[in-house]
Design a protein around this motif. Structure first.
Motif, PDB file in Angstrom:
ATOM      1  N   ILE A 153      76.968  66.764 -23.952  1.00  7.21           N
ATOM      2  CA  ILE A 153      75.923  67.604 -24.554  1.00  7.21           C
ATOM      3  C   ILE A 153      75.818  68.925 -23.795  1.00  7.21           C
ATOM      4  CG2 ILE A 153      73.423  67.850 -24.891  1.00  7.21           C
ATOM      5  CD1 ILE A 153      73.415  64.762 -25.440  1.00  7.21           C
TER       6      ILE A 153
ATOM      7  N   TYR B 175      74.915  59.952 -27.453  1.00  8.63           N
ATOM      8  CA  TYR B 175      73.899  59.667 -26.438  1.00  8.63           C
ATOM      9  C   TYR B 175      72.936  58.591 -26.951  1.00  8.63           C
ATOM     10  CZ  TYR B 175      69.593  60.331 -23.745  1.00  8.63           C
ATOM     11  OH  TYR B 175      68.462  60.126 -23.009  1.00  8.63           O
TER      12      TYR B 175
ATOM     13  N   VAL C  23      74.816  64.279 -29.391  1.00 10.56           N
ATOM     14  CA  VAL C  23      73.475  63.681 -29.324  1.00 10.56           C
ATOM     15  C   VAL C  23      73.507  62.285 -29.958  1.00 10.56           C
ATOM     16  CG1 VAL C  23      71.083  63.863 -30.150  1.00 10.56           C
ATOM     17  CG2 VAL C  23      72.233  65.866 -29.175  1.00 10.56           C
TER      18      VAL C  23
END
Length: 178
Positions: free
Chosen positions: A111, A92, A89
């Protein structure tokens, strides 16, 4: 077949022919949404081939896995799954901040892969759980098919909302998809 919405359910890869389901728009709660709400019995439990692929990775590399749903996972394994998800995450978020489309796609894939890995670790058929959550999410529109949104765009629950019955999905899980 005016007034009917056809939805293809089932595998999208070589294999058995997909099942077609036709639902009258009003009767299925489609109203102004333009999409039909799927009945619990018509939601496919196998949405992807990700779970078997991730399970194969777990087997090939000796990563912890269970073949039935259980919360009984060693603490160090559970902590690793949390760290791996948090790491992906974070990647990202960095890719989004950088406007890096390739990085965004890579991080999203990671993910999903790590989330499926956690499901394999806990013996959870994540496709079946996702199907139930999707069924539930599709009940968020009100009786006229209107979508209620928070100021930031999040879709809110209407009075028609029915929560996902994840416990029932786990109880019904007779085999894992790997």
């Amino acid at each position: 077949m005016a007034g009917l919405h056809l939805r293809v359910l089932g595998p999208h890869a070589p294999g058995p022919a997909p099942r077609l389901h036709a639902f009258p728009l009003r009767a299925a709660g489609c109203a102004r949404l333009g999409v039909c709400l799927l009945r619990r019995s018509s939601v496919p439990s196998r949405l992807s081939g990700v779970a078997p692929a991730v399970a194969a990775f777990h087997t090939a590399f000796g990563v912890h896995r269970n073949d039935a749903p259980t919360a009984d996972v060693p603490a160090e394994v559970a902590a690793l799954r949390i760290r791996l998800l948090a790491e992906e995450v974070g990647e990202y978020a960095e890719a989004v901040a950088d406007g890096d489309l390739v990085g965004i796609a890579d991080a999203l894939a990671d993910i999903v892969y790590v989330a499926y890995g956690a499901a394999v670790t806990y013996g959870i058929d994540l496709d079946a759980v996702l199907a139930e959550v999707h069924r539930s999410n599709m009940t968020k529109a009100d009786e006229d098919g209107r979508v209620i949104r928070r100021k930031d765009g999040k879709v809110l629950k209407s009075a028609r909302y029915t929560p996902p019955d994840v416990a029932a999905v786990l109880r019904a899980q007779t085999e894992v998809p790997w």
